[in-house]
Design a protein around this motif. Structure first.
Motif, short mmCIF file in Angstrom:
data_model
loop_
_atom_site.label_atom_id
_atom_site.label_comp_id
_atom_site.label_asym_id
_atom_site.label_seq_id
_atom_site.Cartn_x
_atom_site.Cartn_y
_atom_site.Cartn_z
N TYR A 187 0.81 -1.23 0.00
CA TYR A 187 0.00 0.00 0.00
C TYR A 187 0.84 1.28 0.00
O TYR A 187 0.43 2.30 -0.56
N GLU A 188 2.02 1.23 0.62
CA GLU A 188 2.87 2.43 0.76
C GLU A 188 3.39 2.94 -0.58
O GLU A 188 3.87 4.07 -0.68
N GLN A 226 15.20 -0.64 5.79
CA GLN A 226 13.99 -1.19 5.16
C GLN A 226 14.34 -2.36 4.24
O GLN A 226 13.57 -3.32 4.14
N GLN A 334 4.89 6.70 -0.08
CA GLN A 334 5.01 7.34 1.23
C GLN A 334 6.46 7.55 1.64
O GLN A 334 6.75 8.34 2.52
N ARG B 167 1.84 9.31 13.40
CA ARG B 167 2.64 10.30 12.68
C ARG B 167 3.86 10.61 13.54
O ARG B 167 3.78 10.61 14.78
N TYR B 187 -0.71 1.89 9.29
CA TYR B 187 -1.99 1.77 8.58
C TYR B 187 -2.60 0.38 8.66
O TYR B 187 -3.82 0.22 8.66
N GLU B 195 -2.77 6.67 8.19
CA GLU B 195 -2.66 6.33 6.77
C GLU B 195 -1.26 5.92 6.36
O GLU B 195 -1.04 5.59 5.19
N ILE B 196 -0.28 5.96 7.27
CA ILE B 196 1.09 5.68 6.88
C ILE B 196 1.44 4.24 7.26
O ILE B 196 1.28 3.82 8.41
N GLY B 197 1.89 3.46 6.28
CA GLY B 197 2.19 2.05 6.49
C GLY B 197 3.36 1.84 7.43
O GLY B 197 4.26 2.68 7.53
N SER B 198 3.37 0.69 8.13
CA SER B 198 4.39 0.40 9.13
C SER B 198 5.80 0.49 8.56
O SER B 198 6.72 0.96 9.23
N MET B 199 6.01 0.03 7.31
CA MET B 199 7.35 0.01 6.73
C MET B 199 7.95 1.41 6.66
O MET B 199 9.15 1.58 6.84
N VAL B 200 7.11 2.41 6.43
CA VAL B 200 7.57 3.79 6.35
C VAL B 200 7.52 4.47 7.72
O VAL B 200 8.44 5.18 8.13
#
Lengths: 367, 367
Positions: A187-188, A226, A334, B167, B187, B195-200
């Motif tokens: 999704y990111e 990452q 993102q 955030r 997210y 709305e921000i995915g865990s990876m980011v």
């Protein structure tokens, strides 16, 4: 930073870089990754041929790849003219009014180009034919598994085939169709993207694919930490797209993209939006006054693909020419929150490798 | 599987389990993690006191925590009755009509309870007062930083304070307010989520917090691989919520939840939706005929918090009593795709530890 994928592709680091810029792609390959050139911008096969000649000459003999946009089944072809008649007047009026309200000037007479034809099946097929005459290691497809004869032709040339998947069932279909490398895209990610976040999607696809293929991770990757996380989740490498938009090499191809780069450098990870306004299918874009205009009460819904892209094609050209960072129309993930400077590709690659080593060290402390 | 967080909290594994079930919380603490009991269901402080007595007696002397729902600033209090008058008749009619169309029966006379009052500031404060008389190691707050006097009181009792952040700027505010542990929630998570995915999000918050606090990862965690990925990204531990909903212990507290568990076990990672219909703020729920009804043309928009929760409170009770898995109204994260059996907590914890070790081994092969 080395996995079996490095052997498969003949590269030093398991970092695949998707980019519409041959200067970026070549720099990534020279730095030990695999640069993958997006072909959708080439309406004329001869133009792609010339650029791939340049790639052959500027990659120090290292492998590179190409990315095409080709549906698995041949769609009805149609000229841009035929399709344009299907666009409602209300939509045209909204775009024209919005550009005026945003202060985006018209283009000089004759400046509008032919538009992007790379999404037409016949054009994408010509990209494959041209690319297979060059020293490529990978054909990636942005629209699912390529047709079977394309996969077969690639394999006859010793070229691996990759395809994007946002769901485990799509990954299963890809490997069943003969795809070698599944790009698990969370999704990111920037551009067309699904709803399942990388943390959940990646191990799901790794489990689904098993020994039937190789999985690389896309969506939210922009640091060695990452990359290490992606490998921990079972990927054999990463596919990074957004991160190369703010490289010095990108400007060598896309000479008028400084405004876009300024906008990306200033953005945080919260400054993207997943919307249908770019192409008709959900795609993540930089959030700007342009994307926000489409979310106001009274704004029309996006048209289905490919009509929406035809609708906004000229608007994108006008926005690009305007030089105003507050209206940029640009797909980006993102990870844009980590893109805080314009830097050379080689510097980024060295940083990724260093951060990866640090991340592995840190994880080992937790044993 | 050990980080400095284990020392801070006196636990064996850096796994924090949020759960509304004291049976799950106690089992997690006994298995070496930190069980954190959600307090929002306790309208009567004496009832919470009795349950925490039970926790003290059933955790083998190991630490546990509590989760409260308390805004940083004291809001206007209001009885459910006053607020109910603010709900439009159109919304009531939609809920009533939808339940009828979905085949959800009415409750027997007198079966409707008082509703959940735990979101009232005065009730949440009583939860803190009660909890600090027990052997707790952590107070977590679901609505940002707790008020300063609550943080001070916790610290005087040697209790750590945790708060959720979606955030980086919220994480910064938390540690500046004296919060010890930031729960970086991506997210993918169930319930209220950004709305921000865990990876980011996770490395962003790790960088923002620096040495000013500890970061744990939430959103999309349900395997040892994912715990290893979270630690690789810089977290010192994980916060898991959804994953404990399909444990055998959960049924010991929530005896009528078999239908809900059946629905979760059958769901894939694509079967959730982020929607405002649960509380008025975006929260991830299992996608069912109930959530889909709110997305039909003509369905009303969700009301602001807390009106939406009052609107659907009785509907949730009716749905729960109906025994129909196709209408379940339940917050759960995308990790639901990995929740494929109802199992004891100890079995899950052993699996997490084993998978973590395997994931570290795999990552080390990539050096």
């Amino acid at each position: 930073m080395r996995t079996p994928l490095c052997e498969d592709l003949g590269i030093q680091y398991p970092v695949i870089a998707f980019t519409p810029s041959e200067h970026v792609a070549a720099a990534v390959s020279r730095a030990g990754g695999l640069g993958v050139l997006g072909c959708v911008r080439f309406n004329d096969p001869a133009e792609l041929d010339a650029v791939l000649d340049w790639m052959d000459a500027n990659t120090d003999g290292r492998p590179y790849g190409v990315d095409i946009v080709m549906p698995n089944k041949v769609p009805t072809e149609g000229s841009a003219g035929d399709l344009t008649e299907l666009i409602p007047a209300e939509h045209r009026a909204f775009v024209e009014r919005t550009l005026r309200e945003l202060g985006v000037p018209e283009l000089p007479d004759g400046a509008a180009g032919a538009g992007v034809l790379g999404w037409l099946h016949s054009v994408a097929r010509s990209h494959v034919d041209v690319a297979l005459k060059h020293r490529i290691a990978l054909i990636a497809n942005a629209l699912g598994s390529p047709p079977k004869d394309v996969i077969d032709a690639a394999h006859e040339h010793g070229v691996k085939v990759a395809a994007l998947a946002g769901r485990a069932k799509h990954a299963r279909a890809h490997v069943d169709n003969g795809v070698d490398i599944v790009i698990a895209q969370g999704y990111e990610a920037g551009g067309h993207t699904g709803e399942i976040g990388s943390m959940v999607l990646l191990p799901e696809i790794v489990d689904e694919v098993g020994d039937d293929g190789t999985v690389v991770a896309a969506g939210g990757i922009g640091s060695g930490r990452q990359i290490a996380a992606a490998l921990t989740l079972g990927a054999e490498g990463v596919w990074m797209g957004s991160y190369w938009l703010t490289t010095t090499e990108y400007l060598e191809t896309h000479t008028k993209s400084q405004t876009m780069q300024d906008a990306l450098v200033a953005a945080t990870s919260a400054d993207t939006v997943r919307t249908r306004i770019f192409s008709g299918k959900p795609a993540r874009l930089l959030k700007t006054r342009w994307t926000e205009a489409w979310e106001q009460p009274g704004a029309p819904s996006a048209l289905p693909m490919p009509l929406q892209n035809l609708l906004v094609g000229e608007a994108h050209s006008r926005i690009h020419a305007s030089g105003d960072p507050s209206v940029v129309a640009m797909p980006v993930g993102q990870i844009v929150g980590r893109m805080n400077a314009v830097r050379p590709v080689a510097e980024i690659m060295a940083e990724l490798v260093g951060e990866f080593e640090d991340a592995v060290d840190r994880l080992n402390l937790a044993r």
